[in-house]
Design a protein around this motif. Structure first.
Motif, PDB file in Angstrom:
ATOM      1  N   ILE A 285      -9.550  -3.819   2.701  1.00 33.56           N
ATOM      2  CA  ILE A 285     -10.471  -3.132   3.599  1.00 33.56           C
ATOM      3  C   ILE A 285     -11.912  -3.605   3.434  1.00 33.56           C
ATOM      4  O   ILE A 285     -12.630  -3.804   4.422  1.00 33.56           O
ATOM      5  CB  ILE A 285     -10.374  -1.598   3.395  1.00 33.56           C
ATOM      6  CG1 ILE A 285      -8.967  -1.118   3.744  1.00 33.56           C
ATOM      7  CG2 ILE A 285     -11.412  -0.877   4.246  1.00 33.56           C
ATOM      8  CD1 ILE A 285      -8.738   0.351   3.455  1.00 33.56           C
TER       9      ILE A 285
ATOM     10  N   ARG B 208      -5.588  -2.622  -4.013  1.00 40.72           N
ATOM     11  CA  ARG B 208      -5.076  -3.169  -2.758  1.00 40.72           C
ATOM     12  C   ARG B 208      -5.981  -2.805  -1.584  1.00 40.72           C
ATOM     13  O   ARG B 208      -6.348  -3.659  -0.768  1.00 40.72           O
ATOM     14  CB  ARG B 208      -3.661  -2.630  -2.524  1.00 40.72           C
ATOM     15  CG  ARG B 208      -2.977  -3.190  -1.265  1.00 40.72           C
ATOM     16  CD  ARG B 208      -3.165  -2.318  -0.062  1.00 40.72           C
ATOM     17  NE  ARG B 208      -2.545  -2.918   1.106  1.00 40.72           N
ATOM     18  CZ  ARG B 208      -2.790  -2.564   2.344  1.00 40.72           C
ATOM     19  NH1 ARG B 208      -3.677  -1.621   2.595  1.00 40.72           N
ATOM     20  NH2 ARG B 208      -2.188  -3.156   3.354  1.00 40.72           N
ATOM     21  N   HIS B 209      -6.325  -1.539  -1.464  1.00 42.60           N
ATOM     22  CA  HIS B 209      -7.152  -1.110  -0.337  1.00 42.60           C
ATOM     23  C   HIS B 209      -8.549  -1.724  -0.417  1.00 42.60           C
ATOM     24  O   HIS B 209      -9.158  -2.034   0.615  1.00 42.60           O
ATOM     25  CB  HIS B 209      -7.224   0.413  -0.294  1.00 42.60           C
ATOM     26  CG  HIS B 209      -5.930   1.073   0.081  1.00 42.60           C
ATOM     27  ND1 HIS B 209      -5.148   0.621   1.130  1.00 42.60           N
ATOM     28  CD2 HIS B 209      -5.277   2.146  -0.436  1.00 42.60           C
ATOM     29  CE1 HIS B 209      -4.073   1.388   1.238  1.00 42.60           C
ATOM     30  NE2 HIS B 209      -4.129   2.322   0.293  1.00 42.60           N
TER      31      HIS B 209
ATOM     32  N   LEU C  78      -2.962   0.844  -5.873  1.00 39.82           N
ATOM     33  CA  LEU C  78      -3.314   1.228  -4.511  1.00 39.82           C
ATOM     34  C   LEU C  78      -4.818   1.056  -4.273  1.00 39.82           C
ATOM     35  O   LEU C  78      -5.244   0.556  -3.227  1.00 39.82           O
ATOM     36  CB  LEU C  78      -2.913   2.680  -4.239  1.00 39.82           C
ATOM     37  CG  LEU C  78      -1.423   2.961  -4.035  1.00 39.82           C
ATOM     38  CD1 LEU C  78      -1.194   4.451  -3.783  1.00 39.82           C
ATOM     39  CD2 LEU C  78      -0.870   2.149  -2.873  1.00 39.82           C
TER      40      LEU C  78
ATOM     41  N   TYR D   7       0.558   5.422   4.156  1.00 37.95           N
ATOM     42  CA  TYR D   7      -0.532   5.391   3.183  1.00 37.95           C
ATOM     43  C   TYR D   7      -0.880   6.805   2.712  1.00 37.95           C
ATOM     44  O   TYR D   7      -1.093   7.046   1.520  1.00 37.95           O
ATOM     45  CB  TYR D   7      -1.774   4.739   3.796  1.00 37.95           C
ATOM     46  CG  TYR D   7      -1.600   3.284   4.166  1.00 37.95           C
ATOM     47  CD1 TYR D   7      -0.651   2.482   3.531  1.00 37.95           C
ATOM     48  CD2 TYR D   7      -2.391   2.699   5.149  1.00 37.95           C
ATOM     49  CE1 TYR D   7      -0.497   1.159   3.870  1.00 37.95           C
ATOM     50  CE2 TYR D   7      -2.244   1.356   5.493  1.00 37.95           C
ATOM     51  CZ  TYR D   7      -1.290   0.594   4.853  1.00 37.95           C
ATOM     52  OH  TYR D   7      -1.135  -0.729   5.187  1.00 37.95           O
TER      53      TYR D   7
ATOM     54  N   GLY E 212       0.796  -1.221   0.000  1.00 39.13           N
ATOM     55  CA  GLY E 212       0.000   0.000   0.000  1.00 39.13           C
ATOM     56  C   GLY E 212       0.823   1.263   0.000  1.00 39.13           C
ATOM     57  O   GLY E 212       0.306   2.352   0.285  1.00 39.13           O
TER      58      GLY E 212
END
Length: 408
Positions: free
Chosen positions: A258, A253-254, A250, A227, A159
């Motif tokens: 999440i 990934r998040h 990014l 981040y 991240g």
């Protein structure tokens, strides 16, 4: 060394009651006793706290030191890539993530999920070590292959922004601990130089005064900080090659990390899960990188040093052998890493023997200590820097209550 108004101070610095000299009366003989009273005239024994920096005079250049060392290292085969080792590390980390996903599914709505969150924080840090090594082109012989891997795992798994990290870390390697050159000693929440600490105001000043003791607690926020720095960099106006590719990774990934947390866990537990994973990641990252340079000599801005002296004198190794290498991703051999940034992790221990002998021959200090001792050095150094924010003479009325004293 630390200086007070030009005088070297080697002993503990503490607080004492202010000494204010009473004005002499107009009649009779003046009495010499000193009174602790409020006054607009405060007797200051010591000037402002200031740090001293090392330069060419303290560390004279050594000609051909690195050339000779580099030849021995190259002939020993220590710069040859070790793809098999990194493949095993990759498999181990992948299995770790698979275990975390399995545990997450099986545990469901349980506070034991926080152990999974902590494990993820550790795994993200291990992947960050690999991204760091890819950025230094330690893994593959091909530069583009290392760049692609670094982008994929740095942005897509950890991240962070690869381009931000590469720019910052390259400048650090070129001038470690050099004032005005090394971004790692620029002020952030923590002040690493006395001149920065002296500028602190408000809550920042309160933190700076205690920054050594607050260092590890503050690291719990470092994951979030990394981040935010990645996004701030990628959304800035400066030209960035591959900006949208990095942003896409990014975002992916998040979303992957999440979204499942908040979909499958209650909101409170989801926030706790996210907080623990990010906190562990930040502490682990900071605890791995901080011992390597903090508390080592800080080089003045205009000093002219040869490459060998500059890298060795500003770096610190951490003892412990193989376990420290796994724990810190090879950063325990910081001296060898700075001398040979593209050396694969498995070869650093063998290079250590060669570098130590070379340092002994040239009478250059080779600093190595234990992990916990290094943390003590970092905390002590940051507290000393923080002294620059402790100025009791800003206001004469408040300054009358205390002053700096040197215990003998």
């Amino acid at each position: 060394m630390w200086m007070y108004a030009g005088v070297p101070i080697h002993r503990h610095v503490g607080w004492a009651t202010a000494r204010v000299v009473a004005p002499a009366p107009d009649y009779g003989h003046p009495r010499p006793e000193e009174q602790s009273i409020a006054s607009t005239i405060v007797e200051s024994r010591l000037g402002p706290v200031r740090q001293t920096y090392s330069g060419t005079k303290e560390f004279p250049p050594i000609t051909k030191a690195y050339t000779e060392l580099s030849q021995v290292v190259r002939e020993s085969g220590l710069l040859v890539r070790t793809p098999g080792f990194y493949a095993l590390v990759g498999v181990a980390v992948t299995l770790g993530f698979a275990g975390c996903v399995t545990g997450f599914i099986l545990l469901g709505d349980s506070w034991f999920q926080l152990f999974i969150a902590a494990a993820l924080g550790i795994l993200f840090t291990q992947v960050a070590f690999l991204a760091h090594e890819a950025a230094h082109r330690q893994i593959f012989a091909s530069g583009p292959a290392n760049d692609r891997l670094g982008l994929l795992i740095g942005n897509g798994v950890v991240g962070m922004s690869r381009s931000w990290w590469a720019s910052k870390h390259t400048r650090h390697h070129a001038n470690p601990n050099r004032v005005g050159k090394d971004p790692d000693i620029e002020i952030d929440t923590i002040s690493f130089l006395d001149v920065d600490a002296a500028k602190a105001r408000g809550i920042q000043r309160w933190i700076t005064q205690r920054q050594g003791y607050l260092f590890f607690p503050l690291l719990t926020l470092e994951g979030i900080n990394l981040y935010v720095l990645a996004l701030r960099h990628l959304f800035s106006r400066e030209p960035i090659k591959g900006r949208w590719g990095e942003l896409g990774l990014l975002a992916l990934r998040h979303a992957i990390f999440i979204a499942p947390i908040f979909i499958f866990l209650p909101v409170g537990l989801a926030f706790a899960f996210f907080g623990v994973s990010v906190a562990v990641f930040g502490v682990y990252m900071g605890a791995s990188f901080a011992p390597n340079h903090k508390g080592m000599p800080v080089i003045e801005e205009g000093a002219k040093l040869d490459f060998f002296s500059k890298q060795v004198r500003t770096s610190r190794n951490i003892g412990g052998g193989w376990w420290a290498t796994w724990l810190m991703g090879g950063l325990n051999y910081q001296i060898e890493h700075h001398l040979f940034p593209n050396m694969p992790r498995p070869h650093l221990s063998r290079a250590r023997v060669i570098v130590r002998e070379h340092c002994q021959t040239l009478d250059v200090p080779y600093v190595e200590t234990t992990l916990f001792r290094s943390y003590g050095i970092v905390i002590q150094y940051l507290n000393r820097v923080g002294l620059a924010a402790r100025d009791p003479f800003d206001c004469p009325l408040t300054g009358a209550s205390r002053h700096l004293a040197v215990e003998k």
